[in-house]
Design an enzyme around this catalytic site. Structure first.
Site, PDB file in Angstrom:
ATOM      1  N   CYS A  93      -2.574  -2.264   1.650  1.00  0.00           N
ATOM      2  CA  CYS A  93      -2.300  -0.951   1.044  1.00  0.00           C
ATOM      3  C   CYS A  93      -1.444  -0.103   1.972  1.00  0.00           C
ATOM      4  O   CYS A  93      -1.928   0.390   2.991  1.00  0.00           O
ATOM      5  CB  CYS A  93      -3.623  -0.246   0.736  1.00  0.00           C
ATOM      6  SG  CYS A  93      -3.403   1.383   0.010  1.00  0.00           S
TER       7      CYS A  93
ATOM      8  N   CYS B 212      -2.444   3.644   2.060  1.00  0.00           N
ATOM      9  CA  CYS B 212      -3.676   3.879   2.838  1.00  0.00           C
ATOM     10  C   CYS B 212      -3.425   3.772   4.340  1.00  0.00           C
ATOM     11  O   CYS B 212      -3.937   4.563   5.117  1.00  0.00           O
ATOM     12  CB  CYS B 212      -4.757   2.851   2.505  1.00  0.00           C
ATOM     13  SG  CYS B 212      -4.930   2.455   0.775  1.00  0.00           S
ATOM     14  N   ASP B 213      -2.681   2.758   4.754  1.00  0.00           N
ATOM     15  CA  ASP B 213      -2.654   2.397   6.177  1.00  0.00           C
ATOM     16  C   ASP B 213      -1.313   2.591   6.879  1.00  0.00           C
ATOM     17  O   ASP B 213      -1.244   2.483   8.103  1.00  0.00           O
ATOM     18  CB  ASP B 213      -3.073   0.922   6.344  1.00  0.00           C
ATOM     19  CG  ASP B 213      -4.496   0.675   5.865  1.00  0.00           C
ATOM     20  OD1 ASP B 213      -5.308   1.614   5.931  1.00  0.00           O
ATOM     21  OD2 ASP B 213      -4.792  -0.452   5.424  1.00  0.00           O
TER      22      ASP B 213
END
Ligand code: NAP
Length: 330
Positions: free
Chosen positions: A138, A141-142
């Protein structure tokens, strides 16, 4: 051996962010609801190291957010049934849903499907070992954890190419590794990637292993045409080789899109089957974020509550009609 049968107004299947939100809203609405979970609550949160894009919370570990969401849902009174792995789902002619699980049979007029899904894995050595330590599925997300780092992206579809472009906001360089020399990603995305000075490509190549120490440091690669092997030093690898939604259970009844996701009414989150709702990663939509899962589930639960009321009223009416018939027939 007779199976335990339990009746509810709403059954929620899967305790990721969508399911836990549905449980929270069902509890606050004083619905007689149960949340079924085969494993541990949290869903994809448990595969996410740090979350920095949930409004109101500057930074939190995925496991911590999962725990808080679970406690919050339980505190409002929704029962959470652990070890209840769903085996099959049937819809009776009167609209009642029957959910057969490893922990007994659950029945309810409304069903909210929140079973999520999983990113497809490469299944190479190091992938599981370095998950959350340089292996990610992701970018949103990261990505921000990899400032000025050389990253690899694996895949040749829209997700891989789009996310590679996104990752150049943070990374020093992004190398897209694809197993063929033809990309299935849309031409406009390919154009964006090819003209981005931070992106380069390695084609006809697969990742054979992910190596490192405390975190990812190197990939071992193999050219599938020449057989030549090589190493690539990277600080992280983002894998986008498809996503598999957990939508098999009600395959027969509910409309899906080409990717296998449930198609829902955007106003209510109801699927093509009356009384079956879907929220989060199982639902056909533009993006799959914690925030969108939570939003979908809020809508689905409020719509499900209204639907249950109508279903009960309809049944009372038909019972009254039946009584009328019986009275007049007597
Ligand atoms: P996808 O289109 O199925 O692409 C998966 C990619 O991964 C393919 O290039 C495939 O290679 C590769 N792959 C699969 N298994 C592999 C393996 N074991 N090892 C190495 N490579 C592997 O999946 P997606 O990109 O996640 O997209 C899913 C759907 O969402 C698509 O319909 C897509 O159009 C849509 N989507 C749209 C957008 C957008 O419009 N902006 C953004 C994201 C996703 P091959 O090409 O060789 O099969």
């Amino acid at each position: 051996m007779s199976m335990q049968v339990r009746d509810f107004d709403i059954v929620i299947v899967g305790a990721g962010p969508a399911g836990l939100t549905a449980a929270l809203y069902a509890g606050r609405n004083k619905e007689h609801a149960v949340l079924l979970e085969g494993k541990a609550p949290g869903g994809q949160l448990l595969n996410t190291e740090l979350i920095e894009d949930y409004p109101g919370i500057a930074s939190i570990l995925g496991v911590d957010l999962a725990e808080i969401m679970t406690k919050q849902a339980a505190d409002f009174g929704t029962e959470i049934a652990y070890g209840a792995d769903v085996q099959s789902i049937h819809v009776r002619p009167d609209g009642m849903k029957e959910i057969e699980t490893t922990a007994g049979l659950y029945r309810a007029p409304a069903l909210i499907l929140t079973a999520g899904g999983n990113p497809r894995k490469l299944d190479v050595p190091g992938e599981a070992e370095f998950a959350g330590r340089g292996v990610s599925y992701c970018a949103v997300c990261d990505g921000a954890f990899f400032k000025e780092v050389h990253l690899a992206v694996v895949g040749g579809g829209d997700a891989a190419v789009e996310e590679a472009v996104f990752l150049t906001r943070y990374a020093s360089k992004v190398t897209i590794i694809h197993r063929r020399d033809h990309f299935r990603a849309q031409p406009i995305l390919m154009e964006q990637a090819r003209t981005n000075p931070k992106i380069d490509f390695i084609t006809d190549t697969v990742v054979e292993s992910i190596e490192g120490d405390a975190s990812v440091q190197r990939l071992e690669l193999r050219n599938v045409v020449t057989g030549a092997q090589s190493s690539l030093d990277v600080g992280g690898i983002f894998i986008f080789v498809g996503f598999i939604p957990n939508t098999k259970l009600v395959d027969a009844h509910v409309d899906h899109d080409a990717g296998g996701y449930y198609v829902t009414n955007p106003m209510t989150m109801m699927t093509s089957v009356p009384g079956i709702f879907a929220a989060g990663d199982v639902r056909s939509q533009l993006t799959r974020q914690i925030t969108t899962a939570v939003g979908d589930a809020t809508t689905a639960t409020i719509a499900a509550s209204k639907w249950v009321e109508e279903w009960k009223r309809g049944r009372e009416d038909s019972e009254a009609e039946l009584e009328d018939v019986m009275v007049s027939g007597a």
